[in-house]
Design an enzyme around this catalytic site. Sequence first.
Site, PDB file in Angstrom:
ATOM      1  N   CYS A   1       0.579  -1.288  -0.043  1.00  0.00           N
ATOM      2  CA  CYS A   1      -0.017  -0.469  -0.125  1.00  0.00           C
ATOM      3  C   CYS A   1       1.218   1.334   0.108  1.00  0.00           C
ATOM      4  CB  CYS A   1      -0.789  -0.049   1.309  1.00  0.00           C
ATOM      5  SG  CYS A   1      -1.777  -1.096   1.285  1.00  0.00           S
TER       6      CYS A   1
ATOM      7  N   PHE B   1       1.780  -2.741   3.963  1.00  0.00           N
ATOM      8  CA  PHE B   1       1.897  -4.789   4.430  1.00  0.00           C
ATOM      9  C   PHE B   1       3.276  -5.131   4.839  1.00  0.00           C
ATOM     10  CE2 PHE B   1      -2.688  -6.314   3.766  1.00  0.00           C
ATOM     11  CZ  PHE B   1      -2.874  -6.258   5.363  1.00  0.00           C
TER      12      PHE B   1
END
Lengths: 415, 250
Positions: free
Chosen positions: A164, A401
């Site tokens: 992300c 992540f």
Amino acid sequence: MSERRVVVTGLGALCCLGEGMDLVWRRLLKGDIGYGLITKFDTEGYSSKVAGEVKDFDVGKYLGPKESKKTDTFIQYAIASAQMAMDDAGLTGESVNSERFGVNIGSGIGGINEICEQQVVLNEKGPKRVSPFFIPNAIANLASGHVSMRFNAKGPNSSVCTACATGTHAIGDAYEYIKRGIADVMIAGGAEASVMPLAVAGFCSMRALSCRNDEPQRASRPFDLGRDGFVISEGSACVILEEESQARKRGARIYCELLGYGMSGDAFHLSHPAPEGEGAARAMRSALERARLNPDRIQYINAHGTSTPLNDKYESIAIRNVFGPHIDSVVINSTKSMVGHLLGAAGALELAVVARSIADNRIHGTMNYDEPDPDCLLKDVAANESRDLKIQFAISNSFGFGGTNACLAAGRYSG
Amino acid sequence: MASESDAGKLAQNNGNQSAFDAERRARQQQYIGSLIEKLQKAREAEDFYSARDFCREWLEIDPKAERAQEILVMIETTLNREREDRVALNHCQDLFLQQRYNEVIDLLDRLESGSPLDLEIRALHDRANQKIRAAVAENAGINSLDEISRLLDHGHLDLARNRLSSLEMPEEGDLQILRRKLDRALEVRSTEKSLTLKLHNALDNADIDSARNWLGMICELNPRTEIFDVLKKSLPPELYENLTSRIALT
């Protein structure tokens, strides 16, 4: 020799709010919600049925029929947003010194649609029937590859894949290339086409997505007490970064100046942020340090603000730790409240939003903010409405992540 | 084939990796420890939403933590119960506003004990009970007032006074009117007694004119006086006739 400066001169965006940064920006200011119930596939059995889908995308505007058949959706989105950004900057492939002109477009997942389709072909028809375009469609750096071919960009060609944080890292790395004199112009951003069964199922299994299926338009609610996960979205955003003197010489419209870029790793856990958001805090501090800005110079933060319980809590803690009491006079918003989470493209879209906010002295609201979460002690999240805001300096956060964190600092261009 | 120095480097790398892993796991365990501490405090304070969040965080770091899974199930059971009880409680509050107190009590009694909303349930139960008791008392009061009024009408003033003083009702409305009526009746009785005494004194002194005068005043004060019956029984007929012939009986 004076230090090279980097400015943002073009913006391109494609997401569930529409095509083109002007349209997306207008709708963000209006408070429009772009996501809703998934229509691209049958969601029976999925715990989350909400997503931000790109609708009515006419790939024919950007690619011929043959080319479009040979490219995965995420590449098509990347080409579209890169073209929009180039048009917005008033640049063409011919107007730029090709060897000083580079591309860095990342993707969090890459060609997952193609991977799934070709797996079916392999299973059903055997290895000889797997498409020769499978690998070029699946690998994440092919967005940069296609865009470089389109604009004859022969300078640095790279691609980031940091979940992300991809979009922010891609723009940050491109900023570094110009800063260090490796390139003069960069197309940078992110692209993602992950509203598809396998990706949604995977995030569902992680319990990362909002399950507010009965009120889909209220599913993404960053920093709100009732948040229960993010809304998966797709699309692409690109920015044109230019070396400042060159942009000035050609009379380019300058949205803002990129002033600093910070990165860090949590080295803690696959998905849980480091305690006290210390990794995120280090990324923010690093960006501010590079920009030579004290935290009290910042007026606006475009937060990562995913609407997951953990991200928003730890990002809030990290922000408070970096900014101290000054945070009460900073406005923080989350673009994801209206467009959902574009994964690898999110950071790029959010930097484009920061650029427009600085240029227009206006910020969009954080929608669906009904009840403050005591774990997210942020005083002003621009709750539910846009407003005028004189911005001199701002930052944009992205965290991914694997404990990857990125932050960009931008400021009003002062010549 | 790997050389000896390659094997050495590999062993060193593996050693470093183990050290890094150990350090990271230690940090994770330390953090889980702090989460467990917060989780326990939240459960003790019956702050189940915070407890659930801490538990979920624990599971995010260690998805296989059985203890965390067990606690999460317990917390979610409690929260589900709370959600169900909240719906019932809200319904009871609506009924309360509609003054359907007996239904409120019935529904609240059906909620099992040990609800996370016990305090609120008990408070509403008490309020509904109070309302029911007040309504019973009010009805009883209304019945008593009717009876007292009847006693007054029949001249049972002492009985009426006793009943009135035993009522636990606010001194207002019908009760106030009744009390004024009783006070007036008692005053009339007292005056009548004094006039009757004077009447008897006059009769004892054979002062018929004065006696007639007192008798007239008694009749005026209390048209329903029983003095005529008393006099009729105690006086010779001629004297009674002489005394009462010029008194206008109504």
